[in-house]
Design an enzyme around this catalytic site. Structure first.
Site, mmCIF file in Angstrom:
data_model
loop_
_atom_site.group_PDB
_atom_site.id
_atom_site.type_symbol
_atom_site.label_atom_id
_atom_site.label_comp_id
_atom_site.label_asym_id
_atom_site.label_seq_id
_atom_site.Cartn_x
_atom_site.Cartn_y
_atom_site.Cartn_z
ATOM 1 C CG ASP A 64 -1.809 -1.193 1.319
ATOM 2 O OD1 ASP A 64 -2.237 -1.681 0.264
ATOM 3 O OD2 ASP A 64 -2.031 -1.679 2.446
ATOM 4 C CE LYS A 100 3.476 -2.365 -4.315
ATOM 5 N NZ LYS A 100 2.932 -2.056 -2.976
ATOM 6 N N GLY A 122 -3.968 -4.304 -4.383
ATOM 7 C CA GLY A 122 -4.958 -3.304 -4.778
ATOM 8 C C GLY A 122 -4.234 -2.045 -5.184
ATOM 9 C CG HIS A 123 -1.382 -1.788 -7.642
ATOM 10 N ND1 HIS A 123 -0.537 -2.471 -8.481
ATOM 11 C CD2 HIS A 123 -0.910 -2.021 -6.402
ATOM 12 C CE1 HIS A 123 0.393 -3.082 -7.769
ATOM 13 N NE2 HIS A 123 0.190 -2.827 -6.498
ATOM 14 C CD GLN A 166 0.991 -8.682 -2.578
ATOM 15 O OE1 GLN A 166 1.734 -9.228 -3.363
ATOM 16 N NE2 GLN A 166 -0.274 -8.462 -2.848
ATOM 17 C CE LYS A 198 -2.147 7.724 0.514
ATOM 18 N NZ LYS A 198 -3.127 7.169 1.408
HETATM 19 P P1 IMP Z 1 -2.341 -12.721 1.848
HETATM 20 O O1 IMP Z 1 -1.394 -12.193 0.829
HETATM 21 O O2 IMP Z 1 -3.777 -12.482 1.497
HETATM 22 O O3 IMP Z 1 -2.069 -14.150 2.203
HETATM 23 O O4 IMP Z 1 -2.109 -11.893 3.209
HETATM 24 C C1 IMP Z 1 -0.902 -12.006 3.973
HETATM 25 C C2 IMP Z 1 -0.527 -10.670 4.587
HETATM 26 O O5 IMP Z 1 -0.172 -9.772 3.543
HETATM 27 C C3 IMP Z 1 -1.663 -9.981 5.353
HETATM 28 O O6 IMP Z 1 -1.096 -9.229 6.416
HETATM 29 C C4 IMP Z 1 -2.248 -9.030 4.331
HETATM 30 O O7 IMP Z 1 -2.915 -7.933 4.938
HETATM 31 C C5 IMP Z 1 -0.985 -8.596 3.608
HETATM 32 N N1 IMP Z 1 -1.221 -8.154 2.237
HETATM 33 C C6 IMP Z 1 -1.392 -8.915 1.141
HETATM 34 N N2 IMP Z 1 -1.533 -8.157 0.045
HETATM 35 C C7 IMP Z 1 -1.429 -6.884 0.446
HETATM 36 C C8 IMP Z 1 -1.449 -5.626 -0.242
HETATM 37 O O8 IMP Z 1 -1.604 -5.534 -1.456
HETATM 38 N N3 IMP Z 1 -1.289 -4.527 0.537
HETATM 39 C C9 IMP Z 1 -1.096 -4.598 1.878
HETATM 40 N N4 IMP Z 1 -1.049 -5.731 2.556
HETATM 41 C C10 IMP Z 1 -1.222 -6.874 1.848
#
Ligand code: IMP
Length: 428
Positions: free
Chosen positions: A13, A16, A40-41, A224, A335
């Site tokens: 977040d 990117k 989520g972009h 991520q 930001k």
């Molecule tokens: P997963 O990728 O859904 O298995 O989640 C594992 C961890 O990564 C959790 O803490 C999620 O909140 C975090 N996470 C996964 N994708 C994102 C992202 O795009 N942004 C922020 N955190 C993420």
């Protein structure tokens, strides 16, 4: 040399998507290398807001060909939905502009159910995943019994494979006291989506290598962030892929000799969703101030899950670690505008455990949860930054904040964002 790798320096977040959108304006190929629709972009183009989960942000630039590399995991139903949403918004999405690696892995309804079952079994100790089935899909991949995107090319064989996979997963689900999945229902929906994705399948590694040899510019769009990396993040509170720089080469299938730029992206403060250590975390009014109210997309609520993000001061110990792990050649700070209105800002510059300073990150995640940050205090600024377009127009204390971060990291920062719009990027 023509490849740039864009990596999140914190816990995801970082903004990117908007940085990728900017770099994509100068790229011929934009490629996602890891993760799936857990990402989520958000990209703002004039009055339109695009929330992309799987498809690279480069799709919003007409010139770029976009790829989902072998390192990604794909939910075919959600992928089709995203393609249709983009088309409805007037974006051209066809197999000449979007390619899916035959070696990428498929996320199934059973993976999603297993993710939910595993999180609920963990109770208070849960990871806080996005519940998109990411972990179980990568588990099957490394266990060598996953479904690959290339299997979607043969609908009948894909339906059979999906049916077998679902019945096997159902045994695991029932063992975990979770509801089994109807194997017929999931096969119908998935096979329909798979048929729509078939024209997009190709050998993306061969494509990238041929374009690199022609001199094309390739942007590898990370999802991520470094601290969510399966190896380098604060395990087990991580995702199941490698968002760091090495993941780009593995997840796309090209060599290090092509890379000339590794761009780290960090927010001007810190946020995290999900569980896990967060040394500089704030609570109360200060955290609320950084988080915003949720009324704007720009506020700190997850693009994928809508969860409020945990907020805190910038953590330089972590950023230094991210700079080393990834070999950043520069850092983009996003930001900055959110920090307007503070008399002073705090920067985490060291960690203590039980009153004793430690060097770098602690050795274990359990220790990371025990550290107390040591802060440096710097003057803030009160002017709103949204309309600033030149470096000279930034308040001098904002420039000093950026320069202090750059000095401590020994890394150039020549781009900052002061709002979500395309033109709200300020260059030094
Ligand atoms: P997963 O990728 O859904 O298995 O989640 C594992 C961890 O990564 C959790 O803490 C999620 O909140 C975090 N996470 C996964 N994708 C994102 C992202 O795009 N942004 C922020 N955190 C993420």
């Amino acid at each position: 040399m023509p490849a740039t790798i864009l990596v999140g320096a914190q816990w995801g977040d970082e903004g990117k998507g908007r940085v990728a959108d900017w770099l994509a304006s100068d790229s011929d190929v934009v490629a996602r290398y890891a993760g799936g629709d857990n990402a989520g972009h958000t990209v703002y183009v004039g009055s339109q807001v695009f929330k992309l989960h799987l498809i690279p942000s480069g799709i919003l630039r007409e010139r770029a060909v976009c790829l989902l590399g072998n390192g990604t995991v794909i939910n075919p139903v959600n992928m089709v939905r995203e393609i249709e949403e983009l088309r409805a918004a007037g974006v051209a999405v066809d197999p000449q502009r979007l390619m899916i690696s035959t070696r990428a892995h498929i996320i199934t309804p059973a993976h999603i159910a297993l993710d939910k079952a595993s999180e609920s079994a963990l109770g208070a100790g849960k990871i806080g995943t996005t519940l998109r089935g990411i972990g179980p899909a990568y588990t099957d991949k490394t266990n060598r019994n996953g479904l690959r995107a290339g299997q979607m090319a043969d609908s009948e064989a894909f339906a059979d494979a999906l049916y077998k996979h679902t019945t096997t997963a159902n045994q695991r689900l029932m063992r975990d006291n979770a509801e089994p999945i109807d194997p017929h229902q999931s096969a119908v929906e998935y096979v329909e989506a798979a048929a729509k994705l078939k024209p997009f399948l190709c050998d993306t590694s061969a494509y990238i290598n041929s374009r690199l040899k022609e001199g094309a510019r390739v942007l590898c769009e990370g999802a991520q962030g470094t601290m969510l990396d399966i190896d380098h993040g604060d395990y087990p509170f991580v995702t199941s892929s490698s968002p760091t720089v090495g993941g780009a080469l593995t997840g796309l299938g090209f060599g290090a000799k092509w890379v000339d730029r590794v761009v780290g992206v960090a927010k001007a403060f810190s946020t995290r969703v999900g569980s896990g250590p967060f040394p500089t975390e704030l609570d109360g009014a200060l955290a609320d101030r950084l988080r915003g109210t949720g009324e704007n997309f720009w506020d700190e609520f997850g693009t994928t899950t809508g969860r409020p993000r945990r907020c805190g001061w910038l953590d330089l110990i972590m950023l230094k670690y991210a700079a080393d792990v990834n070999g950043f050649t520069e850092l983009v700070l996003t930001k900055l505008d959110v920090l307007s209105g503070f008399d002073e800002l705090l920067i985490g510059v060291g960690y203590q455990i039980d009153g004793t300073m430690i060097h770098g990150l602690p050795l274990t995640t359990a220790e990371q949860a025990r550290v107390t940050p040591v802060y440096e205090r710097v003057p803030g600024w009160h002017e709103p930054l949204g309309s600033v377009r030149t470096w000279a127009a930034l308040p001098h204390t904002a420039r000093a904040y950026i320069d202090r971060i750059s000095d401590l990291l020994e890394l150039p920062i020549h781009t900052v964002s002061v709002g979500p719009e395309r033109d709200q990027l300020v260059q030094r």
